[in-house]
Design a protein around this motif. Structure first.
Motif, PDB file in Angstrom:
ATOM      1  N   TRP A  46      -7.314  -1.280   2.434  1.00  0.00           N
ATOM      2  CA  TRP A  46      -8.694  -1.729   2.656  1.00  0.00           C
ATOM      3  C   TRP A  46      -9.491  -0.530   3.153  1.00  0.00           C
ATOM      4  O   TRP A  46      -9.005   0.267   3.965  1.00  0.00           O
ATOM      5  CB  TRP A  46      -8.745  -2.852   3.697  1.00  0.00           C
ATOM      6  N   TYR A  50     -18.730  -1.570   8.051  1.00  0.00           N
ATOM      7  CA  TYR A  50     -19.414  -2.672   8.735  1.00  0.00           C
ATOM      8  C   TYR A  50     -20.738  -2.113   9.254  1.00  0.00           C
ATOM      9  O   TYR A  50     -20.776  -0.987   9.768  1.00  0.00           O
ATOM     10  CB  TYR A  50     -18.579  -3.186   9.907  1.00  0.00           C
ATOM     11  N   ALA A  67     -12.791  -9.804   3.653  1.00  0.00           N
ATOM     12  CA  ALA A  67     -12.506  -9.517   5.068  1.00  0.00           C
ATOM     13  C   ALA A  67     -13.383 -10.357   5.990  1.00  0.00           C
ATOM     14  O   ALA A  67     -14.330 -11.014   5.544  1.00  0.00           O
ATOM     15  CB  ALA A  67     -12.728  -8.035   5.333  1.00  0.00           C
ATOM     16  N   ILE A  71     -18.089  -9.196  13.391  1.00  0.00           N
ATOM     17  CA  ILE A  71     -17.235  -8.724  14.486  1.00  0.00           C
ATOM     18  C   ILE A  71     -18.149  -8.314  15.645  1.00  0.00           C
ATOM     19  O   ILE A  71     -18.933  -7.362  15.513  1.00  0.00           O
ATOM     20  CB  ILE A  71     -16.376  -7.515  14.046  1.00  0.00           C
ATOM     21  N   GLY A  76     -11.692  -6.291  18.710  1.00  0.00           N
ATOM     22  CA  GLY A  76     -10.860  -5.661  17.692  1.00  0.00           C
ATOM     23  C   GLY A  76     -11.077  -4.156  17.638  1.00  0.00           C
ATOM     24  O   GLY A  76     -11.732  -3.565  18.505  1.00  0.00           O
ATOM     25  N   VAL A  77     -10.527  -3.539  16.609  1.00  0.00           N
ATOM     26  CA  VAL A  77     -10.592  -2.082  16.486  1.00  0.00           C
ATOM     27  C   VAL A  77     -12.009  -1.651  16.115  1.00  0.00           C
ATOM     28  O   VAL A  77     -12.559  -0.702  16.695  1.00  0.00           O
ATOM     29  CB  VAL A  77      -9.570  -1.591  15.432  1.00  0.00           C
ATOM     30  N   CYS A  78     -12.626  -2.377  15.172  1.00  0.00           N
ATOM     31  CA  CYS A  78     -13.996  -2.028  14.774  1.00  0.00           C
ATOM     32  C   CYS A  78     -14.960  -2.196  15.945  1.00  0.00           C
ATOM     33  O   CYS A  78     -15.811  -1.331  16.196  1.00  0.00           O
ATOM     34  CB  CYS A  78     -14.442  -2.909  13.603  1.00  0.00           C
ATOM     35  N   HIS A  99      -6.680  -7.004  18.223  1.00  0.00           N
ATOM     36  CA  HIS A  99      -6.823  -6.619  16.815  1.00  0.00           C
ATOM     37  C   HIS A  99      -7.116  -7.850  15.963  1.00  0.00           C
ATOM     38  O   HIS A  99      -6.504  -8.901  16.132  1.00  0.00           O
ATOM     39  CB  HIS A  99      -5.538  -5.938  16.319  1.00  0.00           C
ATOM     40  N   ILE A 100      -8.079  -7.709  15.043  1.00  0.00           N
ATOM     41  CA  ILE A 100      -8.455  -8.829  14.174  1.00  0.00           C
ATOM     42  C   ILE A 100      -7.697  -8.667  12.855  1.00  0.00           C
ATOM     43  O   ILE A 100      -7.924  -7.703  12.123  1.00  0.00           O
ATOM     44  CB  ILE A 100      -9.977  -8.832  13.921  1.00  0.00           C
ATOM     45  N   CYS A 102      -7.571  -9.396   9.566  1.00  0.00           N
ATOM     46  CA  CYS A 102      -8.223  -9.910   8.357  1.00  0.00           C
ATOM     47  C   CYS A 102      -7.177 -10.052   7.255  1.00  0.00           C
ATOM     48  O   CYS A 102      -7.171 -11.025   6.507  1.00  0.00           O
ATOM     49  CB  CYS A 102      -9.296  -8.951   7.867  1.00  0.00           C
ATOM     50  N   GLU A 109      -4.536   1.710  11.233  1.00  0.00           N
ATOM     51  CA  GLU A 109      -5.977   1.637  10.973  1.00  0.00           C
ATOM     52  C   GLU A 109      -6.694   2.808  11.622  1.00  0.00           C
ATOM     53  O   GLU A 109      -6.271   3.305  12.671  1.00  0.00           O
ATOM     54  CB  GLU A 109      -6.463   0.307  11.581  1.00  0.00           C
ATOM     55  N   ASP A 125     -14.178   1.867   8.277  1.00  0.00           N
ATOM     56  CA  ASP A 125     -12.844   1.335   8.599  1.00  0.00           C
ATOM     57  C   ASP A 125     -11.891   1.551   7.422  1.00  0.00           C
ATOM     58  O   ASP A 125     -12.238   1.240   6.276  1.00  0.00           O
ATOM     59  CB  ASP A 125     -13.012  -0.173   8.881  1.00  0.00           C
ATOM     60  N   ASP A 127      -7.725   0.798   6.409  1.00  0.00           N
ATOM     61  CA  ASP A 127      -6.480   0.133   6.812  1.00  0.00           C
ATOM     62  C   ASP A 127      -5.341   0.523   5.872  1.00  0.00           C
ATOM     63  O   ASP A 127      -5.554   0.720   4.670  1.00  0.00           O
ATOM     64  CB  ASP A 127      -6.630  -1.394   6.726  1.00  0.00           C
TER      65      ASP A 127
HETATM   66  N1  SME Z   1      -8.781  -5.087  11.698  1.00  0.00           N
HETATM   67  C1  SME Z   1     -10.125  -4.900  12.052  1.00  0.00           C
HETATM   68  C2  SME Z   1     -11.010  -5.926  11.412  1.00  0.00           C
HETATM   69  C3  SME Z   1     -11.602  -5.476  10.151  1.00  0.00           C
HETATM   70  S1  SME Z   1     -10.525  -5.577   8.873  1.00  0.00           S
HETATM   71  O1  SME Z   1      -9.362  -4.754   9.098  1.00  0.00           O
HETATM   72  C4  SME Z   1     -11.216  -5.228   7.436  1.00  0.00           C
HETATM   73  C5  SME Z   1     -10.347  -4.883  13.545  1.00  0.00           C
HETATM   74  O2  SME Z   1      -9.511  -5.305  14.346  1.00  0.00           O
HETATM   75  O3  SME Z   1     -11.400  -4.427  13.907  1.00  0.00           O
END
Ligand code: SME
Length: 162
Positions: A46, A50, A67, A71, A76-78, A99-100, A102, A109, A125, A127
């Motif tokens: 991915w 964003y 996805a 957010i 999460g990471v983003c 961590h999200i 998706c 990541e 982002d 992944d």
């Molecule tokens: N994993 C990400 C969310 C976005 S998706 O990976 C596309 C996160 O924790 O920010």
């Protein structure tokens, strides 16, 4: 699979700058940025942008599975990249609190904040399905590519750039 070498990122950066030259539409520039990188990086599942909408990140141009759309900053990471304005290099997403997921296939990541004139316009982002896919060399290479992307956006680009 080994990570891309710095020389590969320099080559990719010249291809990117040639691809984006002379275009002024921020959406077209963003879409081609994502398309070029997704198709020239190994071992990723991915890759996308964003964009900033107030204190929330909203899904923009990407390649990969559908996805999460929204957010909040700080989640999460983003969200961490947006809140801290620092690149997040995550060796194993299972070890990153909040961590999200998706796509459950993602195991590592990197998220780079996109900043113009001190304004966060979004995050970039990438992944990978492999733990530890991204090195500090990848970080430097991807940050270089993000700088070229930001430089290609039209003058006066503000937070809601697309
Ligand atoms: N994993 C990400 C969310 C976005 S998706 O990976 C596309 C996160 O924790 O920010």
């Amino acid at each position: 699979m080994s990570a891309a070498k710095q020389s590969d990122y320099r080559l990719l950066d010249s291809q990117l700058r040639a691809l984006l030259a002379d275009e002024t539409d921020a959406l077209a520039i963003s879409a081609n940025f994502v398309g070029l990188l997704f198709n020239n990086m190994e071992n990723i599942n991915w890759l996308g942008i964003y964009v900033t909408r107030g204190e929330t990140l909203v899904l923009g141009p990407f390649q990969g599975q559908p996805a999460c759309v929204r957010i909040p900053f700080g989640r999460g990471v983003c969200g961490a990249a947006a809140a801290t304005r620092l690149t997040q290099l995550v060796h194993d997403v299972h070890d990153f609190p909040g961590h999200i997921a998706c796509d459950p296939v993602s195991r590592s990541e990197i998220v780079i904040p996109l900043i113009i004139d001190d304004k966060l316009i979004g995050v970039f982002d990438v992944d990978s399905p492999t733990v530890g896919r991204f090195s500090t060399d990848d970080q430097a290479g991807l940050e270089l590519l993000c700088r070229s992307f930001l430089a290609a956006l039209p003058a006066g680009t503000t937070t809601q750039f697309i």
